[in-house]
Design an enzyme around this catalytic site. Structure first.
Site, mmCIF file in Angstrom:
data_model
loop_
_atom_site.group_PDB
_atom_site.id
_atom_site.type_symbol
_atom_site.label_atom_id
_atom_site.label_comp_id
_atom_site.label_asym_id
_atom_site.label_seq_id
_atom_site.Cartn_x
_atom_site.Cartn_y
_atom_site.Cartn_z
ATOM 1 N N HIS A 11 0.881 -1.172 0.000
ATOM 2 C CA HIS A 11 0.000 0.000 0.000
ATOM 3 C C HIS A 11 0.923 1.228 0.000
ATOM 4 O O HIS A 11 1.469 1.588 1.029
ATOM 5 C CB HIS A 11 -0.876 0.028 1.252
ATOM 6 C CG HIS A 11 -1.883 -1.082 1.310
ATOM 7 N ND1 HIS A 11 -3.230 -0.858 1.476
ATOM 8 C CD2 HIS A 11 -1.742 -2.412 1.208
ATOM 9 C CE1 HIS A 11 -3.860 -2.015 1.480
ATOM 10 N NE2 HIS A 11 -2.982 -2.973 1.324
ATOM 11 N N ARG B 151 -3.995 4.416 1.962
ATOM 12 C CA ARG B 151 -5.298 4.126 2.561
ATOM 13 C C ARG B 151 -5.087 3.727 4.016
ATOM 14 O O ARG B 151 -4.173 2.970 4.321
ATOM 15 C CB ARG B 151 -5.923 2.984 1.776
ATOM 16 C CG ARG B 151 -7.294 2.595 2.216
ATOM 17 C CD ARG B 151 -7.871 1.531 1.299
ATOM 18 N NE ARG B 151 -9.026 1.995 0.545
ATOM 19 C CZ ARG B 151 -9.388 1.503 -0.629
ATOM 20 N NH1 ARG B 151 -8.686 0.560 -1.200
ATOM 21 N NH2 ARG B 151 -10.467 1.965 -1.228
ATOM 22 N N HIS C 171 -6.855 1.658 6.893
ATOM 23 C CA HIS C 171 -7.938 0.673 7.024
ATOM 24 C C HIS C 171 -8.548 0.726 8.424
ATOM 25 O O HIS C 171 -7.866 1.018 9.411
ATOM 26 C CB HIS C 171 -7.412 -0.734 6.749
ATOM 27 C CG HIS C 171 -7.101 -0.981 5.307
ATOM 28 N ND1 HIS C 171 -5.888 -0.688 4.749
ATOM 29 C CD2 HIS C 171 -7.863 -1.480 4.303
ATOM 30 C CE1 HIS C 171 -5.912 -0.991 3.461
ATOM 31 N NE2 HIS C 171 -7.099 -1.481 3.161
ATOM 32 N N GLU D 186 -12.365 -13.759 6.286
ATOM 33 C CA GLU D 186 -13.617 -14.293 6.812
ATOM 34 C C GLU D 186 -13.529 -15.806 7.012
ATOM 35 O O GLU D 186 -12.763 -16.492 6.339
ATOM 36 C CB GLU D 186 -14.773 -13.999 5.825
ATOM 37 C CG GLU D 186 -14.995 -12.531 5.553
ATOM 38 C CD GLU D 186 -13.898 -11.895 4.696
ATOM 39 O OE1 GLU D 186 -13.311 -12.594 3.847
ATOM 40 O OE2 GLU D 186 -13.623 -10.695 4.897
#
Ligand code: HPA
Length: 277
Positions: free
Chosen positions: A76, A97, A99, A198
């Site tokens: 990033h 970015r 997060h 997840e």
């Protein structure tokens, strides 16, 4: 500015919009560009687009701009660029970015979006790398975001700020993107807090409630962009099939590599879409 204790956005009494205005003034001063028309946040895999959109007239480390934190992750890049398109539109390219999973609060997460709005940008293009749920998708495929489900339990809105999110990911801009590439599919983006990927059960839930894409970034940013009055276009690069859809374990390395492989193709797509906005 990476120290939690001296970050301007961590002062609860501070006005995040004033800090965004100060950041926009820094950008105007450091780039020599008073107003930008379009802002573009680059997620994993989308990094090469800046070179293809037009001529970079200025590039600066994000840390020189008020309120921007150091990038948390390799892959990033913490650079802000001012790019001019062949048609003369000014694009602020945000390669930095923050997060939500970094745990610094939503104000810091959406600071770049608020800053983009304060530079004058009326269009916010949000890109990310994400997991795919639709069985017809393959890693390396870019898709449009048609809507989102915010599973973070958080919001960038403070107080009784009731904001309409109908057509959040502009149908008009999705049509522009499809005019460039008619094969673009679209789906509903589910934002989880992360940073763990997840479980298969969570992906099953996301699918059951109408999700097609799982990620950790874009929904909170889109809400802030809508609050700021911007029109939003969202793209996900499917870096992997979501947990349980693919049977092999997920790894950050795999996500980075899928991004790297897809980069030339999706960056060129993105540059053509930006050119058409
Ligand atoms: N889930 C959440 N975020 C991601 C994924 C994923 O499968 N892939 C890349 N970012």
């Amino acid at each position: 500015m990476s120290d939690t204790h001296d970050h301007p956005l961590d002062d609860p009494a501070a006005d995040p919009f004033e800090i965004a205005a100060a950041a926009a003034a820094d950008i105007a001063r450091l780039t020599g560009v008073d107003r930008h028309d379009i802002a573009l946040t680059l997620g994993s895999g989308w990094g090469r687009a800046a070179e293809l959109i037009g001529e970079t007239t200025a590039a600066l480390p994000a840390t020189e701009v008020t309120g921007f934190s150091r990038p948390a992750l390799e892959g990033h890049v913490g650079t802000l660029r001012s790019v001019v398109t062949p048609r003369g539109r000014r694009v602020l390219v945000i390669g930095a970015r923050t997060h939500f999973y970094e745990g610094h609060g939503v104000r810091r997460v959406v600071h770049s979006v608020r800053t983009a709005a304060a530079t004058g940008a009326k269009t916010m293009v949000l890109t990310n790398g994400a997991g795919g749920i639709k069985h017809t998708w393959r890693p390396g495929q870019p898709v449009l975001i048609s809507d989102h489900i915010n599973l973070t339990g958080a919001s960038p809105l403070e107080g009784a700020t009731f904001i309409d999110l109908t057509d959040l990911y502009s149908m008009r801009l999705r049509d522009v993107a499809r005019s460039v590439d008619p094969s673009l599919d679209e789906g509903v983006y589910c934002q989880f807090r992360g940073p763990q990927y997840e479980t298969p059960a969570e992906v099953h839930m996301a699918k059951t409630i109408g999700g097609h894409i799982v990620g950790m970034s874009t929904a909170l940013e889109a809400i802030a962009a809508r609050q700021a009055g911007m029109e939003i276009l969202g793209f996900s690069l499917i870096t992997n099939m979501a947990a349980g859809i693919q049977t092999t374990p997920l790894s950050h390395q795999e996500v980075i590599e899928a991004g790297r492989e897809a980069e030339p193709v999706i960056s060129s797509l993105l540059a053509r879409v930006i050119g058409a906005l």
